[in-house]
Structures are given as C-alpha cells and as structure tokens.
Motif scaffolding. Structure first.
Motif, PDB file in Angstrom:
ATOM      1  N   ALA A 162       0.848  -1.183   0.000  1.00 29.54           N
ATOM      2  CA  ALA A 162       0.000   0.000   0.000  1.00 29.54           C
ATOM      3  C   ALA A 162       0.889   1.240   0.000  1.00 29.54           C
ATOM      4  CB  ALA A 162      -0.895  -0.004   1.233  1.00 29.54           C
ATOM      5  N   GLN A 163       0.271   2.385  -0.281  1.00 29.58           N
ATOM      6  CA  GLN A 163       1.002   3.636  -0.274  1.00 29.58           C
ATOM      7  C   GLN A 163       0.238   4.645   0.562  1.00 29.58           C
ATOM      8  OE1 GLN A 163       1.418   5.973  -3.994  1.00 29.58           O
ATOM      9  NE2 GLN A 163       3.620   5.697  -3.686  1.00 29.58           N
ATOM     10  N   LYS A 210       4.966  10.793   0.251  1.00 33.98           N
ATOM     11  CA  LYS A 210       4.502   9.445  -0.078  1.00 33.98           C
ATOM     12  C   LYS A 210       5.373   8.414   0.614  1.00 33.98           C
ATOM     13  CE  LYS A 210       2.649  10.290  -4.669  1.00 33.98           C
ATOM     14  NZ  LYS A 210       2.897  10.140  -6.108  1.00 33.98           N
ATOM     15  N   ASN A 234       5.842   4.175   1.085  1.00 29.43           N
ATOM     16  CA  ASN A 234       5.423   2.843   0.667  1.00 29.43           C
ATOM     17  C   ASN A 234       5.465   1.901   1.865  1.00 29.43           C
ATOM     18  OD1 ASN A 234       5.041   3.483  -2.058  1.00 29.43           O
ATOM     19  ND2 ASN A 234       7.241   3.288  -2.434  1.00 29.43           N
ATOM     20  N   THR A 293      -4.157   9.719   3.165  1.00 26.09           N
ATOM     21  CA  THR A 293      -4.783   8.843   2.183  1.00 26.09           C
ATOM     22  C   THR A 293      -3.945   7.574   2.070  1.00 26.09           C
ATOM     23  OG1 THR A 293      -5.426  10.801   0.991  1.00 26.09           O
ATOM     24  CG2 THR A 293      -5.623   8.728  -0.199  1.00 26.09           C
ATOM     25  N   LYS A 331      -3.513   4.265  -0.308  1.00 24.20           N
ATOM     26  CA  LYS A 331      -3.901   3.660  -1.579  1.00 24.20           C
ATOM     27  C   LYS A 331      -3.387   2.230  -1.616  1.00 24.20           C
ATOM     28  CE  LYS A 331      -2.549   5.293  -5.585  1.00 24.20           C
ATOM     29  NZ  LYS A 331      -1.978   6.244  -6.566  1.00 24.20           N
ATOM     30  N   MET A 332      -4.258   1.299  -1.998  1.00 27.36           N
ATOM     31  CA  MET A 332      -3.763  -0.062  -2.165  1.00 27.36           C
ATOM     32  C   MET A 332      -4.540  -0.738  -3.278  1.00 27.36           C
ATOM     33  SD  MET A 332      -5.440  -2.116   0.951  1.00 27.36           S
ATOM     34  CE  MET A 332      -6.881  -2.991   0.489  1.00 27.36           C
ATOM     35  N   GLN A 333      -3.929  -1.725  -3.840  1.00 33.61           N
ATOM     36  CA  GLN A 333      -4.589  -2.450  -4.893  1.00 33.61           C
ATOM     37  C   GLN A 333      -4.509  -3.936  -4.587  1.00 33.61           C
ATOM     38  OE1 GLN A 333      -2.833  -2.318  -8.748  1.00 33.61           O
ATOM     39  NE2 GLN A 333      -4.789  -2.562  -9.776  1.00 33.61           N
TER      40      GLN A 333
END
Ligand code: ZN
Length: 313
Positions: A100-101, A108, A110, A148, A150-152
């Motif tokens: 995730a970030q 930013k 990681n 925030t 962000k993850m995929q």
C-alpha cells in the motif's frame, strides 16, 4: 524436480508422443503452443498446474516461452485468489504481499497493510521501499490530519487472468492424466488460444461455474452431462471448469436447471485403470459419446485404446 527424474519423465512423455507418430520420436510437444523441442532441450521447464497452497505439488512441463508468457502470472493470480478466499478477508494472509502507499502533506510512503489482533487496519511503512527524503520528513513533521492510503488487491484487477488461470489449471490436469490423447485434439484449439491470450475474451461463453460450497478436497477431473452432451470437466477449489469435447465446443446452457448434478470423477472411476496416467493413443467414450478422440490417430504406430465409461443412469 531432480534432473534425472525430469529426464525420465520427459522420456516417458516423449515415448507417448512417438505412439501417435513415429516421426516425433525424441521430441517433447509443448501442451499449450504445440511446438516441438528435443527432450534434452533447456527450453523445457516445469510448471505448477495448481499452486502449492492447494492440492500439493501437481506439476507439468511447458516450453520456456509459454511458461514465461503466462505460467507465472496465472499461477500467481490463482494462488492469490486461493489465499484471499481462505483467509476470508480482503487482505493477504501474508502482509508482505499486501502493498500500500500512504500519502500525507504531499509526502509518499510505501509500505504494507496489516490487520492487527483487535481487527484494526494498520499501515506499516517500509523505509527501504520509500523515498528516503519523504520517509524522514514524514516522521519529523507534525502529523497531517488528512491521510490517504492507496492499495490495490492485485487479483481483483486481474479477473480475466484469474478466469484463464482456472482454465489453464484444468487443461494442465487433463494433460497430466490423459497425456497427448487429450492435447492432440483440434477441438481444444480455442482453449489453447485463450490460455495464450489471457487478456482477450476468446472463449466467450461461461466455462467457469462457481460451486456453492467447497465440495472437493483435491483438484480432480471428470465428466459431466449438460442436456444430452458430455464434457470433460475439472473441479478446482471452488470452481468447475468445462472443456470442449470433440463433438461440441461447449454446452448449450450452463444454467443450473439444465445441468445434471452428476459428475463422474476419474479419481475413483478410472484412475486405477490408468494409474493416474493414460498412455495414448486413447479414445474415451461416455455412454456412446466421444469425449476424447485425438486427431493424430490415423498416423498412430499402435492402435488406439478405447475406453468406455458407461456409468450414467
Ligand atoms: Zn509452449
């Protein structure tokens, strides 16, 4: 697989190929691209049919080109899927995989997402994978109120590859059990095209049926009746994969009302007959219908072995 065991297995596979056509002696034919390689070629690699986490170490051989084209990728999506389904969370059991970030105040970081013991979601920054300036700045500055993350979850972004992963596993299982008798059928060209082009919708019909519950412990192959037609199938984890028969490319319907619930599993029915590997040429007939009939039979050096499965009520 140790080298001597690998060459012994490849020799056995090649001897089977020679039974279809004497000119193919000493060769290995890649089951997916159908290209031929001498059995001692470095281009032949071992590939997992089903990822380790389910069903143990079931492997087959592929050419290097096919293996690097789809082998690793599809196996990865499939094992990701199994892992995610088993853990019952949208996260990997292994947090190292759930990358995730985090973004805050223009910085930013990681890292990975973890689920803490109390169920809270935690972000763990990874210094090595983050920009060192951002990493230092983040910890020294006052914390931003807006963060925030962000993850995929990779597997959901690759649904098509996952579907094809099941198809590839089913094809591999049939090759493992029925060898070249299964592979050398032009009715399977569409399957091979789909395996080699996972991003494109080539088999534009529903070849995957989700099972209501996990009814099987180990991946297996079998036959299933849809209407009046029989098809080779594979049960892998929670999916039923339907493969074309020489008679029909696919069932006319896969709606539950038109499906026979009965499956002939080869695990008990005929595995003992073949000792888990059918050495062809072989023709498989279920209740009078051809389910396997290799194209190369006219050139075969020995007569085909006919197998009848007449177990349907
Ligand atoms: Zn290949």
């Amino acid at each position: 697989m140790p080298t001597d065991l690998k060459s012994a297995s490849l020799l056995e596979i090649s001897q089977e190929l020679t039974r279809f056509n004497y000119e193919l002696r000493g060769l290995f034919r890649c089951p997916t691209c159908l290209c031929d390689y001498p059995i001692n070629s470095k281009e032949i690699t071992e590939e997992h049919i089903i990822p380790d986490s389910n069903g143990g170490r079931i492997t087959t051989f592929l050419c290097k080109k096919c293996n690097s084209l789809f082998g690793h990728k599809q196996t990865r999506w499939l094992s990701d899927w199994i892992e995610l389904s088993e853990s019952n969370t949208p996260f990997h059991v292994d947090p190292k995989k759930q990358r995730a970030q985090l973004m805050a105040s223009g910085l930013k970081l990681n890292g990975v997402i973890k689920i803490a013991e109390d169920g809270a979601i935690e972000f763990q920054a990874d210094k090595k994978r983050s920009n060192p300036i951002d990493f230092e700045a983040y910890w020294s500055r006052p914390k931003s109120s807006e963060i925030t993350i962000k993850m995929q979850v990779s597997v959901f972004g690759n649904e098509n590859s996952l579907r094809v992963g099941f198809l590839t596993a089913a094809y591999g299982l049939w090759f493992k059990n029925f060898g070249y008798s299964f592979v050398l059928q032009s009715s399977l060209n569409v399957v091979r095209q789909q395996i080699l082009n996972p991003e494109t919708d080539i088999m534009n019909w529903n070849y995957l049926i989700e099972m209501p519950a996990r009814e099987i412990a180990n991946p297996c192959i079998g036959l299933m009746r849809f209407g009046v037609d029989y098809f080779p199938i594979a049960l892998i984890y929670d999916q039923l994969v339907i493969l074309p028969s020489p008679k029909r490319p696919h069932p006319s319907s896969t709606s539950p009302s038109k499906m026979s619930k009965k499956v002939i599993g080869f695990a008990e029915a005929i595995a003992s007959r073949y000792q888990h590997r059918c050495v062809g040429p072989a023709v498989l007939i279920c209740d009078g219908q051809e389910v396997i009939n290799p194209d190369l039979i006219p050139n075969a050096t020995i007569p085909p072995q006919y197998s009848w499965v007449d177990r349907w009520d």
